[in-house]
Motif scaffolding. Structure first.
Motif, mmCIF file in Angstrom:
data_model
loop_
_atom_site.group_PDB
_atom_site.id
_atom_site.type_symbol
_atom_site.label_atom_id
_atom_site.label_comp_id
_atom_site.label_asym_id
_atom_site.label_seq_id
_atom_site.Cartn_x
_atom_site.Cartn_y
_atom_site.Cartn_z
ATOM 1 N N GLU A 72 0.834 -1.212 0.000
ATOM 2 C CA GLU A 72 0.000 0.000 0.000
ATOM 3 C C GLU A 72 0.861 1.252 0.000
ATOM 4 O O GLU A 72 0.546 2.237 -0.676
ATOM 5 C CB GLU A 72 -0.948 0.006 1.202
ATOM 6 N N ALA A 73 1.956 1.232 0.765
ATOM 7 C CA ALA A 73 2.859 2.387 0.804
ATOM 8 C C ALA A 73 3.419 2.658 -0.586
ATOM 9 O O ALA A 73 3.433 3.805 -1.051
ATOM 10 C CB ALA A 73 3.989 2.133 1.802
ATOM 11 N N LEU A 74 3.862 1.613 -1.262
ATOM 12 C CA LEU A 74 4.406 1.790 -2.605
ATOM 13 C C LEU A 74 3.340 2.287 -3.567
ATOM 14 O O LEU A 74 3.587 3.182 -4.380
ATOM 15 C CB LEU A 74 5.013 0.475 -3.098
ATOM 16 N N ARG A 75 2.140 1.750 -3.463
ATOM 17 C CA ARG A 75 1.044 2.208 -4.344
ATOM 18 C C ARG A 75 0.778 3.690 -4.141
ATOM 19 O O ARG A 75 0.685 4.455 -5.101
ATOM 20 C CB ARG A 75 -0.222 1.390 -4.092
ATOM 21 N N HIS A 76 0.679 4.121 -2.883
ATOM 22 C CA HIS A 76 0.413 5.540 -2.609
ATOM 23 C C HIS A 76 1.553 6.426 -3.106
ATOM 24 O O HIS A 76 1.313 7.498 -3.678
ATOM 25 C CB HIS A 76 0.177 5.768 -1.111
ATOM 26 N N LEU A 77 2.770 5.983 -2.909
ATOM 27 C CA LEU A 77 3.915 6.775 -3.376
ATOM 28 C C LEU A 77 3.929 6.881 -4.893
ATOM 29 O O LEU A 77 4.272 7.933 -5.447
ATOM 30 C CB LEU A 77 5.219 6.168 -2.859
ATOM 31 N N LEU A 78 3.542 5.797 -5.585
ATOM 32 C CA LEU A 78 3.503 5.839 -7.048
ATOM 33 C C LEU A 78 2.411 6.773 -7.571
ATOM 34 O O LEU A 78 2.483 7.241 -8.706
ATOM 35 C CB LEU A 78 3.316 4.432 -7.616
ATOM 36 N N LEU A 79 1.412 7.046 -6.753
ATOM 37 C CA LEU A 79 0.393 8.027 -7.138
ATOM 38 C C LEU A 79 0.934 9.449 -7.015
ATOM 39 O O LEU A 79 0.415 10.373 -7.640
ATOM 40 C CB LEU A 79 -0.853 7.870 -6.262
ATOM 41 N N GLU A 80 1.965 9.628 -6.234
ATOM 42 C CA GLU A 80 2.512 10.955 -5.944
ATOM 43 C C GLU A 80 3.769 11.289 -6.729
ATOM 44 O O GLU A 80 4.049 12.456 -6.984
ATOM 45 C CB GLU A 80 2.864 11.067 -4.453
ATOM 46 N N ARG A 81 4.572 10.286 -7.076
ATOM 47 C CA ARG A 81 5.874 10.565 -7.679
ATOM 48 C C ARG A 81 6.322 9.420 -8.563
ATOM 49 O O ARG A 81 5.755 8.343 -8.525
ATOM 50 C CB ARG A 81 6.917 10.839 -6.592
#
Length: 198
Positions: free
Chosen positions: A22-31
């Motif tokens: 989930e952390a990686l998914r959220h980060l990929l939405l941002e950067r």
């Protein structure tokens, strides 16, 4: 000592891996993927960076493990469908297309626009957890050709690789419009079978 987030160590590890995905998914939405560090992932997952090293020595190792964990249930389903050799190859292919597209909602972190470098990092070969899916699809196509259900397409590997592009487009569509899953499955099944049917 790190805080245990579940009743058992095994459950704790599952909670941590879910949090990392989930952390990686959220980060990929941002950067962009290339700008994401293990420190970013650890912070987003609520872990100390040194704790994250217990799970992966570097970002590539983390991505491979996340992909392996995410693709495991999908690979089992596709293997089971492909193994039903008494069923017509076309029926198995339809079910494989549906299964892969339905599973894409669980694998969505891998199909975000900023994830392209991450997916490229998985590369082709036995280390890539999705290689087994491609192999099973190739087996179904070869079986269909030998039974006369599918036409001789020549280079089966190339044809399956090209068809995977159509599947990727379907995954992208479902990612943008989750309600389009049924229509996308039907259309992808038609496209795939039109390309190989005798």
């Amino acid at each position: 000592m790190p805080r245990i987030r579940a009743a058992t160590i095994e459950e704790h590890h599952e909670v941590v891996w879910t949090g990392l995905a989930e952390a990686l998914r959220h980060l990929l939405l941002e950067r962009d993927y290339d700008s994401i560090t293990l420190g970013h992932i650890a912070a987003r997952a609520g872990l100390a960076r040194n704790t994250l090293y217990n799970y992966a020595k570097d970002k590539r190792t983390l991505v491979l493990e996340l992909a392996r964990r995410a693709s495991g249930p999908l690979a089992e389903q596709v293997n089971a469908i492909a193994a039903r050799s008494a069923d017509p190859a076309a029926d198995r292919m339809r079910q494989i297309v549906e299964t892969i597209l339905a599973a894409s909602t669980d694998l969505r972190f891998m199909f975000l626009p900023n994830a392209s470098p991450m997916v490229a990092e998985l590369q082709q070969g036995p280390e890539n957890p999705f290689t087994v899916l491609v192999a099973e699809v190739e087996n179904v196509v070869r079986d269909g050709i030998s039974r006369g259900e599918f036409r001789d397409v020549g280079d089966v590997g190339l044809v399956v690789e090209l068809l995977s592009g159509a599947m990727r487009a379907g995954v992208d569509r479902i990612g943008r419009e989750p309600a389009s899953l049924p229509a996308t499955v039907r259309t992808a099944q038609e496209v795939v079978l039109a390309a190989i049917t005798a």
